[in-house]
Design a protein around this motif. Structure first.
Motif, PDB file in Angstrom:
ATOM      1  N   LYS A  62       0.853  -1.186   0.000  1.00  0.00           N
ATOM      2  CA  LYS A  62       0.000   0.000   0.000  1.00  0.00           C
ATOM      3  C   LYS A  62       0.893   1.242   0.000  1.00  0.00           C
ATOM      4  CE  LYS A  62      -3.958   0.286   1.024  1.00  0.00           C
ATOM      5  NZ  LYS A  62      -5.155   0.583   0.179  1.00  0.00           N
ATOM      6  N   LEU A  63       0.278   2.390  -0.174  1.00  0.00           N
ATOM      7  CA  LEU A  63       1.034   3.633  -0.175  1.00  0.00           C
ATOM      8  C   LEU A  63       1.715   3.871   1.165  1.00  0.00           C
ATOM      9  CD1 LEU A  63      -1.446   6.063  -1.955  1.00  0.00           C
ATOM     10  CD2 LEU A  63       0.666   5.121  -2.891  1.00  0.00           C
ATOM     11  N   ALA A  64       2.927   4.409   1.101  1.00  0.00           N
ATOM     12  CA  ALA A  64       3.627   4.782   2.317  1.00  0.00           C
ATOM     13  C   ALA A  64       2.870   5.907   3.014  1.00  0.00           C
ATOM     14  CB  ALA A  64       5.051   5.225   1.988  1.00  0.00           C
ATOM     15  N   PHE A  65       2.945   5.938   4.331  1.00  0.00           N
ATOM     16  CA  PHE A  65       2.272   6.978   5.095  1.00  0.00           C
ATOM     17  C   PHE A  65       3.022   8.299   4.963  1.00  0.00           C
ATOM     18  CE2 PHE A  65       1.187   3.087   7.667  1.00  0.00           C
ATOM     19  CZ  PHE A  65      -0.139   3.041   7.264  1.00  0.00           C
ATOM     20  N   GLY A  66       2.323   9.398   5.203  1.00  0.00           N
ATOM     21  CA  GLY A  66       2.956  10.703   5.182  1.00  0.00           C
ATOM     22  C   GLY A  66       2.986  11.305   3.790  1.00  0.00           C
ATOM     23  N   GLU A  67       3.737  12.393   3.652  1.00  0.00           N
ATOM     24  CA  GLU A  67       3.828  13.098   2.378  1.00  0.00           C
ATOM     25  C   GLU A  67       4.508  12.222   1.332  1.00  0.00           C
ATOM     26  OE1 GLU A  67       5.592  17.270   0.499  1.00  0.00           O
ATOM     27  OE2 GLU A  67       5.843  16.818   2.632  1.00  0.00           O
ATOM     28  N   ARG A  68       3.911  12.166   0.140  1.00  0.00           N
ATOM     29  CA  ARG A  68       4.458  11.308  -0.907  1.00  0.00           C
ATOM     30  C   ARG A  68       5.151  12.138  -1.980  1.00  0.00           C
ATOM     31  NH1 ARG A  68      -0.598   9.190  -0.296  1.00  0.00           N
ATOM     32  NH2 ARG A  68      -1.285   9.869  -2.358  1.00  0.00           N
ATOM     33  N   THR A  69       6.261  11.606  -2.459  1.00  0.00           N
ATOM     34  CA  THR A  69       7.004  12.217  -3.558  1.00  0.00           C
ATOM     35  C   THR A  69       7.319  11.115  -4.558  1.00  0.00           C
ATOM     36  OG1 THR A  69       9.207  11.786  -2.627  1.00  0.00           O
ATOM     37  CG2 THR A  69       8.071  13.787  -1.888  1.00  0.00           C
ATOM     38  N   VAL A  70       8.057  11.442  -5.607  1.00  0.00           N
ATOM     39  CA  VAL A  70       8.450  10.408  -6.581  1.00  0.00           C
ATOM     40  C   VAL A  70       9.415   9.413  -5.965  1.00  0.00           C
ATOM     41  CG1 VAL A  70       8.052  11.773  -8.645  1.00  0.00           C
ATOM     42  CG2 VAL A  70      10.265  11.931  -7.469  1.00  0.00           C
ATOM     43  N   ASP A  71       9.936   9.706  -4.763  1.00  0.00           N
ATOM     44  CA  ASP A  71      10.809   8.759  -4.067  1.00  0.00           C
ATOM     45  C   ASP A  71      10.006   7.687  -3.340  1.00  0.00           C
ATOM     46  OD1 ASP A  71      13.066  10.208  -4.833  1.00  0.00           O
ATOM     47  OD2 ASP A  71      12.937  11.519  -3.089  1.00  0.00           O
ATOM     48  N   SER A  72       8.686   7.875  -3.250  1.00  0.00           N
ATOM     49  CA  SER A  72       7.847   6.925  -2.524  1.00  0.00           C
ATOM     50  C   SER A  72       7.679   5.625  -3.314  1.00  0.00           C
ATOM     51  CB  SER A  72       6.481   7.550  -2.232  1.00  0.00           C
ATOM     52  OG  SER A  72       6.615   8.710  -1.445  1.00  0.00           O
ATOM     53  N   ASN A  73       6.980   4.661  -2.709  1.00  0.00           N
ATOM     54  CA  ASN A  73       6.813   3.360  -3.359  1.00  0.00           C
ATOM     55  C   ASN A  73       5.779   3.391  -4.473  1.00  0.00           C
ATOM     56  OD1 ASN A  73       4.761   3.731  -1.390  1.00  0.00           O
ATOM     57  ND2 ASN A  73       4.363   1.542  -1.339  1.00  0.00           N
ATOM     58  N   ARG A 129      10.005   4.076 -12.214  1.00  0.00           N
ATOM     59  CA  ARG A 129       8.662   3.499 -12.182  1.00  0.00           C
ATOM     60  C   ARG A 129       7.625   4.507 -11.705  1.00  0.00           C
ATOM     61  NH1 ARG A 129      10.133  -1.848  -8.777  1.00  0.00           N
ATOM     62  NH2 ARG A 129      11.081  -0.207  -7.510  1.00  0.00           N
ATOM     63  N   THR A 130       7.942   5.209 -10.612  1.00  0.00           N
ATOM     64  CA  THR A 130       6.960   6.147 -10.071  1.00  0.00           C
ATOM     65  C   THR A 130       6.834   7.395 -10.942  1.00  0.00           C
ATOM     66  OG1 THR A 130       8.710   6.910  -8.573  1.00  0.00           O
ATOM     67  CG2 THR A 130       7.087   5.383  -7.689  1.00  0.00           C
ATOM     68  N   LYS A 131       7.901   7.782 -11.630  1.00  0.00           N
ATOM     69  CA  LYS A 131       7.819   8.941 -12.527  1.00  0.00           C
ATOM     70  C   LYS A 131       6.901   8.639 -13.707  1.00  0.00           C
ATOM     71  CE  LYS A 131      12.239  11.163 -11.446  1.00  0.00           C
ATOM     72  NZ  LYS A 131      13.609  11.466 -11.915  1.00  0.00           N
ATOM     73  N   ILE A 132       7.015   7.435 -14.264  1.00  0.00           N
ATOM     74  CA  ILE A 132       6.128   7.044 -15.363  1.00  0.00           C
ATOM     75  C   ILE A 132       4.691   6.961 -14.864  1.00  0.00           C
ATOM     76  CG2 ILE A 132       5.531   5.184 -16.970  1.00  0.00           C
ATOM     77  CD1 ILE A 132       8.506   4.516 -17.134  1.00  0.00           C
ATOM     78  N   GLN A 133       4.511   6.387 -13.703  1.00  0.00           N
ATOM     79  CA  GLN A 133       3.173   6.274 -13.135  1.00  0.00           C
ATOM     80  C   GLN A 133       2.563   7.657 -12.903  1.00  0.00           C
ATOM     81  OE1 GLN A 133       2.918   4.665  -9.156  1.00  0.00           O
ATOM     82  NE2 GLN A 133       0.907   3.750  -9.542  1.00  0.00           N
ATOM     83  N   GLN A 134       3.357   8.591 -12.392  1.00  0.00           N
ATOM     84  CA  GLN A 134       2.840   9.942 -12.163  1.00  0.00           C
ATOM     85  C   GLN A 134       2.496  10.629 -13.478  1.00  0.00           C
ATOM     86  OE1 GLN A 134       1.987  11.327  -9.226  1.00  0.00           O
ATOM     87  NE2 GLN A 134       1.102  12.955 -10.506  1.00  0.00           N
ATOM     88  N   ALA A 135       3.280  10.360 -14.526  1.00  0.00           N
ATOM     89  CA  ALA A 135       2.972  10.931 -15.841  1.00  0.00           C
ATOM     90  C   ALA A 135       1.597  10.466 -16.324  1.00  0.00           C
ATOM     91  CB  ALA A 135       4.045  10.547 -16.845  1.00  0.00           C
ATOM     92  N   LEU A 136       1.229   9.237 -15.998  1.00  0.00           N
ATOM     93  CA  LEU A 136      -0.088   8.721 -16.366  1.00  0.00           C
ATOM     94  C   LEU A 136      -1.184   9.457 -15.601  1.00  0.00           C
ATOM     95  CD1 LEU A 136       0.683   4.886 -16.430  1.00  0.00           C
ATOM     96  CD2 LEU A 136       0.520   6.439 -18.374  1.00  0.00           C
ATOM     97  N   TYR A 137      -0.966   9.687 -14.322  1.00  0.00           N
ATOM     98  CA  TYR A 137      -1.936  10.449 -13.534  1.00  0.00           C
ATOM     99  C   TYR A 137      -2.071  11.863 -14.046  1.00  0.00           C
ATOM    100  CZ  TYR A 137      -2.634   6.947  -9.858  1.00  0.00           C
ATOM    101  OH  TYR A 137      -3.001   5.823  -9.156  1.00  0.00           O
ATOM    102  N   LEU A 164      17.373   1.943 -11.433  1.00  0.00           N
ATOM    103  CA  LEU A 164      15.909   1.998 -11.507  1.00  0.00           C
ATOM    104  C   LEU A 164      15.342   2.675 -10.261  1.00  0.00           C
ATOM    105  CD1 LEU A 164      13.525   0.957 -13.336  1.00  0.00           C
ATOM    106  CD2 LEU A 164      13.391  -0.986 -11.778  1.00  0.00           C
ATOM    107  N   TYR A 165      15.946   2.366  -9.103  1.00  0.00           N
ATOM    108  CA  TYR A 165      15.514   2.969  -7.850  1.00  0.00           C
ATOM    109  C   TYR A 165      16.023   4.403  -7.728  1.00  0.00           C
ATOM    110  CZ  TYR A 165      14.994  -2.004  -6.671  1.00  0.00           C
ATOM    111  OH  TYR A 165      14.671  -3.330  -6.671  1.00  0.00           O
ATOM    112  N   GLN A 166      17.283   4.588  -8.078  1.00  0.00           N
ATOM    113  CA  GLN A 166      17.888   5.914  -7.945  1.00  0.00           C
ATOM    114  C   GLN A 166      17.182   6.960  -8.805  1.00  0.00           C
ATOM    115  OE1 GLN A 166      21.927   5.067  -9.035  1.00  0.00           O
ATOM    116  NE2 GLN A 166      22.459   4.138  -7.072  1.00  0.00           N
TER     117      GLN A 166
END
Length: 224
Positions: free
Chosen positions: A146-157, A209-217, A203-205
């Protein structure tokens, strides 16, 4: 089991699940999955031990393992625990192409149904995909992240734009699947960051993955 109910990561349950499924169903684990889920879903590439169904050239190679198996890994599961289970374990070892994996994940996103057939009850899907012990700062569901708690950034899961209802899985080799019931977004990212070595962490650095996902949003928001 300790007095302090603190979250500890463990994959032990997933090693035991195939035997549990066999005892409850009275069927072979992989045959049960094929008959009850993958076959009816039309997800024919979803399989354990893919060399029994596909040519080696159709399977992506993985790490050059010169520590545990002393050879490049190709056509068999990368995970060391799963390979000790002869390639059939609930913790790892399931091969698929993106399209068939999407069918399985869409069934979850539909709360247990796909193409007019119900596979799992809505109540079960909702239970497994909710935060289980948020009071202990455990962000996990049951079998799902699930989403990490707290403020989320592109560094999140997962992407900052993902809703609190969303859930998914991020794999050691770079794979990511994420479902969002609020926006109906299903995101499948297949990767093989461990070729030729697990020391490759870009890939993590780069948070690819999260940048592509955010682009979709962002695109969905712009076209709303």
């Amino acid at each position: 089991m300790s007095e302090q109910k603190k979250y500890l990561y463990s994959g032990l349950t997933f090693y035991l699940l195939p035997e549990i499924v066999e005892k409850l169903s009275g069927e072979n684990y992989t045959e049960y999955l094929d008959e009850e889920f993958y076959g009816p879903l039309g997800a024919n590439s979803l399989t354990y031990r893919p060399l029994e169904k596909f040519m080696l050239s159709d399977i992506t190679p993985t790490e050059h393992d010169f520590l545990f198996r002393n050879s490049p890994i190709h056509g068999v599961v990368h995970d060391e625990g799963a390979i000790m289970m002869n390639g059939i374990s609930a913790n790892a070892g399931l091969f698929s192409n993106a399209n068939d994996l999407a069918k399985l994940m869409q069934m979850y996103l539909n709360k247990g149904s796909y193409a007019g057939k119900r596979y799992i009850s809505e109540a079960t899907v909702e239970e497994f995909t909710r935060y289980q012990f948020p009071e202990n700062k455990n962000r996990r569901g049951l079998g799902f992240d699930k989403l990490a708690f707290g403020e989320r950034t592109v560094d999140s899961n997962a992407a900052p734009g993902a809703s609190a209802l969303s859930y998914g899985h991020t794999g050691f080799t770079g794979t990511m699947v994420w479902m969002d019931p609020e926006t109906k977004l299903l995101y499948v990212f297949l990767s093989n960051r461990v070729l030729p070595t697990r020391e490759n962490t870009r890939l993590y650095q780069l948070n690819t993955r999260t940048k592509i996902q955010q682009a979709l949003y962002d695109s969905m928001e712009q076209n709303h």
